[in-house]
Write an enzyme that holds these catalytic residues in place. Structure first.
Site, PDB file in Angstrom:
ATOM      1  CG  ASP A 103       0.767   6.223   3.385  1.00  0.00           C
ATOM      2  OD1 ASP A 103      -0.292   5.835   2.850  1.00  0.00           O
ATOM      3  OD2 ASP A 103       1.111   7.421   3.406  1.00  0.00           O
ATOM      4  CB  VAL A 104       0.246  -0.059   1.545  1.00  0.00           C
ATOM      5  CG1 VAL A 104       1.511  -0.397   2.338  1.00  0.00           C
ATOM      6  CG2 VAL A 104      -0.982  -0.499   2.335  1.00  0.00           C
ATOM      7  CE  LYS A 105      -2.164   7.792   0.261  1.00  0.00           C
ATOM      8  NZ  LYS A 105      -0.883   7.763   0.972  1.00  0.00           N
ATOM      9  NE  ARG A 106      -0.469  -2.564  -1.714  1.00  0.00           N
ATOM     10  CZ  ARG A 106       0.597  -1.948  -2.206  1.00  0.00           C
ATOM     11  NH1 ARG A 106       0.468  -0.775  -2.778  1.00  0.00           N
ATOM     12  NH2 ARG A 106       1.792  -2.502  -2.137  1.00  0.00           N
TER      13      ARG A 106
END
Length: 305
Positions: A103-106
């Site tokens: 869950d890095v939401k890049r």
């Protein structure tokens, strides 16, 4: 990887993912004391505490669940030692056969987006070698910058047979400030969902695409619309439990065969021992409380089918 995720969900009858989002306040005092005794009240000590917390929960739940979703910000707040704990968590989960959703939401453009994609899902060129870095199986991606930010991830997904979950309608209360704004009479999240469906068609597994989406459990009617809009995309559903989403609100996210969605619970599982119904376990047996919470979540979702 989407084929493996689907197969594990079917085998375990558990369309759930445990969010490994450890705040230090979730970590029982005895774990913190042991870590601080070894490393002091330092970033290294905090990172060791959350790593030991994670490991205990993984050891108690890995056989019940198909996947985990570590939220990288919870680790980055502790600097380099925290990122190292994130990597240890990813590696340990994979050693247990779990699928890891980073869950890095890049989300960026051009070479920057390509670097994010390679760092989290692909392999980076180092001299004559290509080496994996974080090596998650999926990553969450923000589409706000448009196709420039998404295409590098799709390219890596095709090469590595991995996947992404693109934010479409998030579970937070203020998501509507932008996501619900009308464009030509229709909300932005519908336009994003339609674009996700187009990307999904370019990157297919057996039945579902490597390109999935994120739609919060707190908006079931929107989920119903988006399930039809993106028929080939797996939906990652946050917001169950602690954020107010219920099992009854989840049915629209699934297809008739019970597939097509995977539901996340984070603090509802990893901090279960703090809840009244699991208080009997106490802080000393926090991981057993997490296992009980996973079992309860699986049973809760099973009743909607």
């Amino acid at each position: 990887m989407i084929n493996q995720l689907t197969a594990k969900i079917q085998k375990l009858h558990a369309p759930i993912v445990v969010g490994l989002d450890p705040m230090l306040s979730y970590v029982p005092e005895h774990i913190q004391k042991e870590a601080f005794s070894a490393y002091g009240e330092t970033l290294e000590g905090a990172a060791e505490a959350i790593w030991q917390f994670n490991k205990a929960i993984i050891d108690q739940t890995w056989d019940l669940i198909p996947a985990v979703k570590p939220q990288i910000a919870m680790y980055e707040q502790f600097g380099v030692p925290g990122v190292a704990a994130y990597q240890k968590t990813v590696d340990y989960c994979k050693s247990k056969g779990l699928i890891v959703i980073g869950d890095v939401k890049r989300g960026d453009i051009g070479s920057t987006s390509a670097a994010y994609a390679v760092g989290h899902l692909g392999r980076v060129q180092v001299g004559s070698k290509k080496l994996p870095a974080f090596n998650e199986d999926f990553a969450t991606v923000n589409p706000y910058l448009g196709s420039d930010g998404i295409q590098p991830f799709i390219d890596v997904c095709k090469e590595e047979k991995k996947g992404i979950f693109i934010l479409v309608k998030t579970s937070n209360p203020s998501s509507g400030e932008f996501q619900d704004r009308l464009i030509d009479g229709r909300p932005l999240y519908e336009w994003v969902g339609e674009q996700v469906a187009k990307w999904a068609d370019t990157c297919m597994g057996d039945a579902y695409s490597y390109v999935g989406c994120v739609v919060g459990a707190t908006y079931p009617e929107m989920g119903r619309i988006l399930r039809k809009t993106m028929p080939k995309s797996y939906i990652l559903v946050p917001g169950y439990g602690a954020q107010g989403g219920t099992a009854d609100s989840l049915r629209p996210y699934f297809n008739e065969d019970g597939l097509g969605a995977i539901v996340n619970s984070s603090r509802g599982i990893i901090a279960a021992y703090k809840q009244e119904q699991y208080a009997k376990f106490g802080p000393e047996h926090f991981a057993e409380a997490s296992r009980a919470a996973v079992e309860a979540m699986i049973a809760d979702i099973a009743r909607i089918f």
